[in-house]
Design a protein around this motif. Structure first.
Motif, mmCIF file in Angstrom:
data_model
loop_
_atom_site.group_PDB
_atom_site.id
_atom_site.type_symbol
_atom_site.label_atom_id
_atom_site.label_comp_id
_atom_site.label_asym_id
_atom_site.label_seq_id
_atom_site.Cartn_x
_atom_site.Cartn_y
_atom_site.Cartn_z
ATOM 1 N N UNK A 158 -31.227 -35.672 -15.540
ATOM 2 C CA UNK A 158 -31.762 -36.095 -15.973
ATOM 3 C C UNK A 158 -32.747 -35.801 -15.487
ATOM 4 N N UNK A 159 -33.619 -34.731 -15.220
ATOM 5 C CA UNK A 159 -34.963 -34.042 -14.970
ATOM 6 C C UNK A 159 -35.116 -33.287 -16.536
ATOM 7 N N UNK A 160 -34.220 -32.495 -16.751
ATOM 8 C CA UNK A 160 -34.644 -31.708 -18.199
ATOM 9 C C UNK A 160 -34.552 -30.119 -17.276
ATOM 10 N N UNK A 161 -34.964 -30.181 -15.898
ATOM 11 C CA UNK A 161 -34.537 -28.603 -15.425
ATOM 12 C C UNK A 161 -35.742 -28.593 -14.730
ATOM 13 N N UNK A 169 -21.149 -27.717 -9.824
ATOM 14 C CA UNK A 169 -20.392 -28.456 -10.626
ATOM 15 C C UNK A 169 -21.056 -30.322 -9.725
ATOM 16 N N UNK A 170 -20.088 -30.034 -8.328
ATOM 17 C CA UNK A 170 -20.964 -31.551 -7.763
ATOM 18 C C UNK A 170 -22.056 -32.124 -7.656
ATOM 19 N N UNK A 171 -22.696 -31.309 -7.089
ATOM 20 C CA UNK A 171 -24.701 -30.755 -7.308
ATOM 21 C C UNK A 171 -24.932 -31.697 -8.533
ATOM 22 N N UNK A 172 -25.175 -30.488 -9.577
ATOM 23 C CA UNK A 172 -25.627 -30.384 -10.061
ATOM 24 C C UNK A 172 -25.258 -31.657 -11.751
ATOM 25 N N UNK A 173 -24.136 -32.149 -11.365
ATOM 26 C CA UNK A 173 -24.360 -33.642 -11.995
ATOM 27 C C UNK A 173 -24.437 -35.145 -11.873
ATOM 28 N N UNK A 225 -32.889 -38.941 -8.166
ATOM 29 C CA UNK A 225 -33.229 -40.504 -7.417
ATOM 30 C C UNK A 225 -32.007 -40.716 -6.506
ATOM 31 N N UNK A 226 -30.689 -39.487 -6.960
ATOM 32 C CA UNK A 226 -29.366 -39.717 -6.010
ATOM 33 C C UNK A 226 -29.515 -39.219 -4.872
ATOM 34 N N UNK A 227 -30.096 -37.875 -4.509
ATOM 35 C CA UNK A 227 -30.441 -37.106 -4.027
ATOM 36 C C UNK A 227 -31.015 -37.575 -2.623
ATOM 37 N N UNK A 231 -17.817 -29.545 6.529
ATOM 38 C CA UNK A 231 -18.792 -29.437 6.138
ATOM 39 C C UNK A 231 -20.237 -30.029 5.990
ATOM 40 N N UNK A 232 -20.967 -28.630 6.714
ATOM 41 C CA UNK A 232 -22.200 -28.656 7.338
ATOM 42 C C UNK A 232 -23.014 -28.569 6.737
ATOM 43 N N UNK A 233 -23.977 -29.337 5.461
ATOM 44 C CA UNK A 233 -25.527 -28.638 5.878
ATOM 45 C C UNK A 233 -26.235 -27.948 6.643
ATOM 46 N N UNK A 234 -26.249 -26.913 6.272
ATOM 47 C CA UNK A 234 -27.074 -25.958 6.595
ATOM 48 C C UNK A 234 -28.608 -25.723 6.214
ATOM 49 N N UNK A 235 -29.146 -25.989 5.240
ATOM 50 C CA UNK A 235 -29.964 -26.343 4.081
ATOM 51 C C UNK A 235 -30.049 -27.541 3.359
ATOM 52 N N UNK A 236 -30.210 -28.010 2.741
ATOM 53 C CA UNK A 236 -30.914 -29.196 1.976
ATOM 54 C C UNK A 236 -32.383 -29.191 1.558
ATOM 55 N N UNK A 237 -32.565 -29.150 -0.160
ATOM 56 C CA UNK A 237 -33.985 -29.398 0.010
ATOM 57 C C UNK A 237 -33.740 -29.265 -1.714
ATOM 58 N N UNK A 238 -34.667 -30.636 -1.767
ATOM 59 C CA UNK A 238 -34.981 -30.465 -3.529
ATOM 60 C C UNK A 238 -36.193 -30.501 -3.757
ATOM 61 N N UNK A 239 -36.457 -30.342 -4.887
ATOM 62 C CA UNK A 239 -37.856 -30.233 -5.493
ATOM 63 C C UNK A 239 -38.209 -30.218 -7.197
ATOM 64 N N UNK A 240 -39.167 -31.063 -7.038
ATOM 65 C CA UNK A 240 -39.367 -31.228 -8.641
ATOM 66 C C UNK A 240 -40.733 -30.960 -8.525
#
Length: 125
Positions: free
Chosen positions: A40-43, A77-81, A85-87, A116-125
């Motif tokens: 949804x952000x066009x890359x 596949x799951x993450x890129x879908x 906003x969801x994240x 499943x343990x998240x060791x790192x979870x970052x989002x950047x716009x």
């Protein structure tokens, strides 16, 4: 491939070792870092995720190694879908954890993974 080392309990695991539990020793496998463009952000936005997989069984690490590409594909596949906003929503990581656990156990065989343990979870716009 996962690098293994001996542990005091006689088992082996990757570089982050074994986690003790009431049910015995759990092997922990840490896959590659996953970087995806979010939907949804066009890359223009991306997520960086690194997870650890925990489970038991004599062939646990072997199963992970032999299915590594399929596991990474499922996670990517799951993450890129998902949208940024969801994240950012409260509870998203727990929902994602459950979804990945289900998908990974379909690939590896029922109840192969315990978490499943998240060791790192970052989002950047």
């Amino acid at each position: 491939a996962v690098r293994r080392r001996s542990s005091p309990g006689g088992g082996s695991a990757d570089l982050i070792g074994n986690l003790g539990s009431e049910g015995g020793v759990k092997d922990v496998v840490q896959p590659d870092k996953i970087v995806v463009s979010v939907a949804g952000i066009g890359g223009r936005a991306y997520a960086v995720v690194r997870i650890a997989l925990t489970g038991t069984g004599d062939d646990f690490v072997q199963r992970i190694n032999s299915n590594r590409e399929r596991l990474l594909d499922a996670a990517t596949s799951e993450l890129s879908s998902r949208t940024l906003e969801e994240m950012d929503r409260p509870g998203f990581r727990n929902a994602l954890r459950g979804e990945l656990l289900s998908q990974f156990n379909q690939i590896l065989g029922a109840n192969t993974l315990s978490d499943v343990v998240f060791k790192e979870f970052l989002t950047q716009q």
